[in-house]
Design an enzyme around this catalytic site. Structure first.
Site, short mmCIF file in Angstrom:
data_model
loop_
_atom_site.label_atom_id
_atom_site.label_comp_id
_atom_site.label_asym_id
_atom_site.label_seq_id
_atom_site.Cartn_x
_atom_site.Cartn_y
_atom_site.Cartn_z
N ASP A 52 0.84 -1.20 0.00
CA ASP A 52 0.00 0.00 0.00
C ASP A 52 0.88 1.25 0.00
OD1 ASP A 52 0.89 -0.20 2.59
OD2 ASP A 52 -1.08 -0.10 3.52
N ASP A 91 -1.06 -6.07 -0.16
CA ASP A 91 -1.51 -5.46 1.11
C ASP A 91 -3.02 -5.29 1.14
OD1 ASP A 91 0.47 -4.92 3.01
OD2 ASP A 91 1.24 -3.21 1.86
N LYS A 121 -1.21 -9.46 2.69
CA LYS A 121 -0.49 -9.01 3.90
C LYS A 121 -1.42 -8.11 4.68
CE LYS A 121 3.22 -6.01 3.78
NZ LYS A 121 2.70 -4.86 4.54
N GLU A 123 -1.64 -5.66 8.42
CA GLU A 123 -0.89 -5.04 9.52
C GLU A 123 -1.56 -5.32 10.86
OE1 GLU A 123 -0.16 -0.86 8.87
OE2 GLU A 123 0.84 -1.22 6.95
N GLU A 190 9.01 -4.35 10.56
CA GLU A 190 9.45 -3.05 10.04
C GLU A 190 10.04 -2.18 11.14
OE1 GLU A 190 6.72 -1.12 7.39
OE2 GLU A 190 7.91 0.72 7.34
O1 KIV Z 1 3.56 -1.16 1.62
C1 KIV Z 1 4.75 -1.50 1.69
O2 KIV Z 1 5.57 -1.16 0.83
C2 KIV Z 1 5.18 -2.31 2.82
C3 KIV Z 1 6.63 -2.54 2.99
C4 KIV Z 1 7.25 -1.35 3.57
C5 KIV Z 1 6.92 -3.76 3.77
O3 KIV Z 1 4.36 -2.74 3.59
#
Ligand code: KIV
Length: 272
Positions: A52, A91, A121, A123, A190
């Site tokens: 994202d 994401d 993915k 968070e 991160e």
């Molecule tokens: O959105 C993204 O680029 C990420 C990375 C920083 C791991 O989540």
């Protein structure tokens, strides 16, 4: 299937797991479009993340919050069309899963159905664990993301290193174990201290992939624009730049303008 395709062994969650067991580091980069994804895949990258961060580097927003599920699907389907070998993770954007686990599952299903990606993915730790379980029970591979989680930037108030205090570090380890128990296949860590990255990595059987999490994690991820030097201003300590594309593109653009204005382009060989 063509002869070429037969030779290509696609990266899967099982292969990523085996890489951890064998001590082979996992390489991961972000990608948001067909052309760049094709180069990264041809070069042999293991995992492509349709992050994202597209909200920042592609759309110019200050944070990752504005990007929508539809926009993530557009980027992800472009990336998937380019790849032959890499594992593609997408994401779940802000606002597409925080409501409840049903909403999270329907967002994950849209991504899988409409893009052809291989996993999502998400968070967070304990607070999203029901969503993680529900998504995995539908057969969708889930990658976790702990430490600095940019979708919560207004809660943190800063992009500084996370989990430097003991209480936050203990919570991060507990969250990582919860994600593993829920069935996550890997976790992004991160911007946390290298020692904590090591501890988490040793405590888990699934791979950890770091961005600013030191050298002891099982793999590394960076944002494409940072690695290639398209962003000039962003210079965190964890970043290694492999090109300075901003300067190269700037100079090439100036040469093009010069040639057009000076009537040097096109020449006799460059016209019909
Ligand atoms: O959105 C993204 O680029 C990420 C990375 C920083 C791991 O989540």
């Amino acid at each position: 299937m063509s002869a070429v395709n037969k030779e290509i062994k696609r990266v899967t969650t099982h292969i990523l797991q085996k890489m951890k067991q064998d001590g082979e580091r996992i390489s991961m980069l972000t990608a948001y479009d067909f052309s760049m994804a094709r180069i990264f895949d041809d070069a042999g990258i293991d995992v492509l993340l349709v992050g994202d961060s597209a909200s920042n580097v592609m759309a110019g927003h200050e944070t990752t919050l504005p990007i929508t599920l539809d926009q993530m699907i557009y980027h992800a389907s472009s990336v998937v069309r380019a790849i032959k070998r890499s594992f593609v993770v997408v994401d779940l954007p802000f606002g597409s899963y925080q409501g409840n686990s049903k909403e999270a599952l329907s967002s994950a299903i849209r991504i899988m159905k409409e893009t052809g990606a291989h996993g999502i993915k998400i968070e967070g730790g304990e607070e999203i664990i029901e969503s993680v379980k529900r998504i995995i029970s539908a057969g969708v591979p889930v990658m976790g993301h702990l430490g600095l989680t940019p979708q919560s930037i207004y809660k943190f108030g800063t992009y500084a290193v996370r989990a430097t205090e003991d209480a936050e570090a203990r919570k991060l380890i507990a969250d990582a174990k919860l994600l593993q128990e829920a069935g996550a296949f890997a976790i992004v860590l991160e911007k946390i201290p290298a020692q904590l990255g090591k501890e988490v990595t040793e405590a888990l059987t699934i791979p950890t992939i770091g961005i600013g999490a030191g050298k002891h994690v099982d793999g590394q991820v960076l944002v494409m624009h940072d690695v290639l030097g398209i962003n000039k201003e962003f210079k965190p300590r964890f970043l290694r730049r492999y090109l300075n594309l901003y300067d190269d593109i700037y100079k090439a653009t100036q040469r093009y303008i010069h040639d057009v204005k000076g009537r040097d382009f096109p020449n006799d060989n460059e016209q019909y």
